[in-house]
Design a protein around this motif. Structure first.
Motif, PDB file in Angstrom:
ATOM      1  N   THR A  94      15.711  -9.172 -14.218  1.00  0.00           N
ATOM      2  CA  THR A  94      17.050  -9.694 -14.508  1.00  0.00           C
ATOM      3  C   THR A  94      18.005  -9.214 -13.422  1.00  0.00           C
ATOM      4  O   THR A  94      18.102  -8.025 -13.143  1.00  0.00           O
ATOM      5  CB  THR A  94      17.542  -9.221 -15.889  1.00  0.00           C
ATOM      6  N   LEU A  95      18.719 -10.174 -12.800  1.00  0.00           N
ATOM      7  CA  LEU A  95      19.641  -9.855 -11.716  1.00  0.00           C
ATOM      8  C   LEU A  95      21.097 -10.023 -12.134  1.00  0.00           C
ATOM      9  O   LEU A  95      21.961  -9.264 -11.708  1.00  0.00           O
ATOM     10  CB  LEU A  95      19.352 -10.744 -10.497  1.00  0.00           C
ATOM     11  N   ILE A  96      21.374 -11.025 -12.950  1.00  0.00           N
ATOM     12  CA  ILE A  96      22.742 -11.350 -13.357  1.00  0.00           C
ATOM     13  C   ILE A  96      22.726 -11.677 -14.852  1.00  0.00           C
ATOM     14  O   ILE A  96      21.804 -12.320 -15.340  1.00  0.00           O
ATOM     15  CB  ILE A  96      23.273 -12.599 -12.601  1.00  0.00           C
ATOM     16  N   VAL A  97      23.791 -11.260 -15.569  1.00  0.00           N
ATOM     17  CA  VAL A  97      23.992 -11.693 -16.956  1.00  0.00           C
ATOM     18  C   VAL A  97      25.203 -12.614 -16.929  1.00  0.00           C
ATOM     19  O   VAL A  97      26.290 -12.225 -16.499  1.00  0.00           O
ATOM     20  CB  VAL A  97      24.221 -10.510 -17.920  1.00  0.00           C
ATOM     21  N   LEU A  98      24.996 -13.848 -17.358  1.00  0.00           N
ATOM     22  CA  LEU A  98      26.023 -14.888 -17.316  1.00  0.00           C
ATOM     23  C   LEU A  98      26.345 -15.328 -18.738  1.00  0.00           C
ATOM     24  O   LEU A  98      25.440 -15.684 -19.503  1.00  0.00           O
ATOM     25  CB  LEU A  98      25.500 -16.087 -16.502  1.00  0.00           C
ATOM     26  N   GLU A  99      27.632 -15.284 -19.105  1.00  0.00           N
ATOM     27  CA  GLU A  99      28.040 -15.779 -20.420  1.00  0.00           C
ATOM     28  C   GLU A  99      28.378 -17.252 -20.275  1.00  0.00           C
ATOM     29  O   GLU A  99      29.207 -17.634 -19.468  1.00  0.00           O
ATOM     30  CB  GLU A  99      29.261 -15.030 -20.956  1.00  0.00           C
ATOM     31  N   ALA A 100      27.687 -18.070 -21.054  1.00  0.00           N
ATOM     32  CA  ALA A 100      27.939 -19.507 -21.055  1.00  0.00           C
ATOM     33  C   ALA A 100      27.739 -20.013 -22.474  1.00  0.00           C
ATOM     34  O   ALA A 100      26.788 -19.626 -23.146  1.00  0.00           O
ATOM     35  CB  ALA A 100      26.979 -20.206 -20.096  1.00  0.00           C
ATOM     36  N   MET A 101      28.640 -20.838 -22.931  1.00  0.00           N
ATOM     37  CA  MET A 101      28.577 -21.402 -24.288  1.00  0.00           C
ATOM     38  C   MET A 101      28.467 -20.301 -25.339  1.00  0.00           C
ATOM     39  O   MET A 101      27.658 -20.375 -26.269  1.00  0.00           O
ATOM     40  CB  MET A 101      27.431 -22.411 -24.387  1.00  0.00           C
ATOM     41  N   LYS A 102      29.207 -19.211 -25.151  1.00  0.00           N
ATOM     42  CA  LYS A 102      29.282 -18.077 -26.076  1.00  0.00           C
ATOM     43  C   LYS A 102      27.959 -17.336 -26.228  1.00  0.00           C
ATOM     44  O   LYS A 102      27.716 -16.692 -27.235  1.00  0.00           O
ATOM     45  CB  LYS A 102      29.835 -18.504 -27.424  1.00  0.00           C
ATOM     46  N   MET A 103      27.101 -17.452 -25.207  1.00  0.00           N
ATOM     47  CA  MET A 103      25.828 -16.740 -25.227  1.00  0.00           C
ATOM     48  C   MET A 103      25.629 -16.043 -23.889  1.00  0.00           C
ATOM     49  O   MET A 103      26.038 -16.562 -22.846  1.00  0.00           O
ATOM     50  CB  MET A 103      24.662 -17.713 -25.449  1.00  0.00           C
TER      51      MET A 103
END
Length: 136
Positions: A94-103
């Motif tokens: 895992t390199l990046i954690v992206l919040e999209a659509m409340k997830m």
């Protein structure tokens, strides 16, 4: 003018309310006695604006280097950057954690390699297909 009749705790009240004057005062008459009332303005709620920074390739990055970059699969906000420049990564890390659509979505390395550059910052809003990380 509007007129109302109220009974409060057994007491009768006849109330008339005049149309507001130009300065905002309102004449209110209760049982024959007139009061001038000033209505307080409603509070103005300031809405926060979302700023989306355009992501441009750094001058030293060629089209070939950007072709192999980890890209955002959908629009969202960068929550956490786990990648470090110069760090060896393996496929699936895992390199990046992206919040999209409340997830929260974990964006992982697609192959083994070394992180060359990180093109975004935590808290930054990104569009779909935005390059996030380049590899050597």
């Amino acid at each position: 003018m509007k007129q109302y009749k109220y009974q409060i705790n057994g007491n009768r009240y006849e109330v008339s309310v005049e149309t507001p004057a130009a300065d905002g005062t309102i004449a209110v008459t209760v049982n024959g006695e007139t009061y001038f009332v000033v209505r307080e303005p409603e509070p103005v709620i300031e809405k926060k604006k979302v700023v989306v920074k355009p992501v441009a390739a750094k001058p030293s990055e060629s089209a070939d280097e950007m072709q192999d970059a980890l890209r955002s699969p959908l629009p969202g906000t960068v929550v956490e950057i786990l990648a470090k420049t110069g760090k060896q990564v393996k496929e699936g890390d895992t390199l990046i954690v992206l919040e999209a659509m409340k997830m929260n979505n974990n964006l992982t390395a697609e192959r083994d390699g070394v992180v060359k550059s990180i093109l975004i910052e935590e808290g930054e809003a990104v569009k779909e297909n935005t390059p996030l990380v380049t590899f050597e």
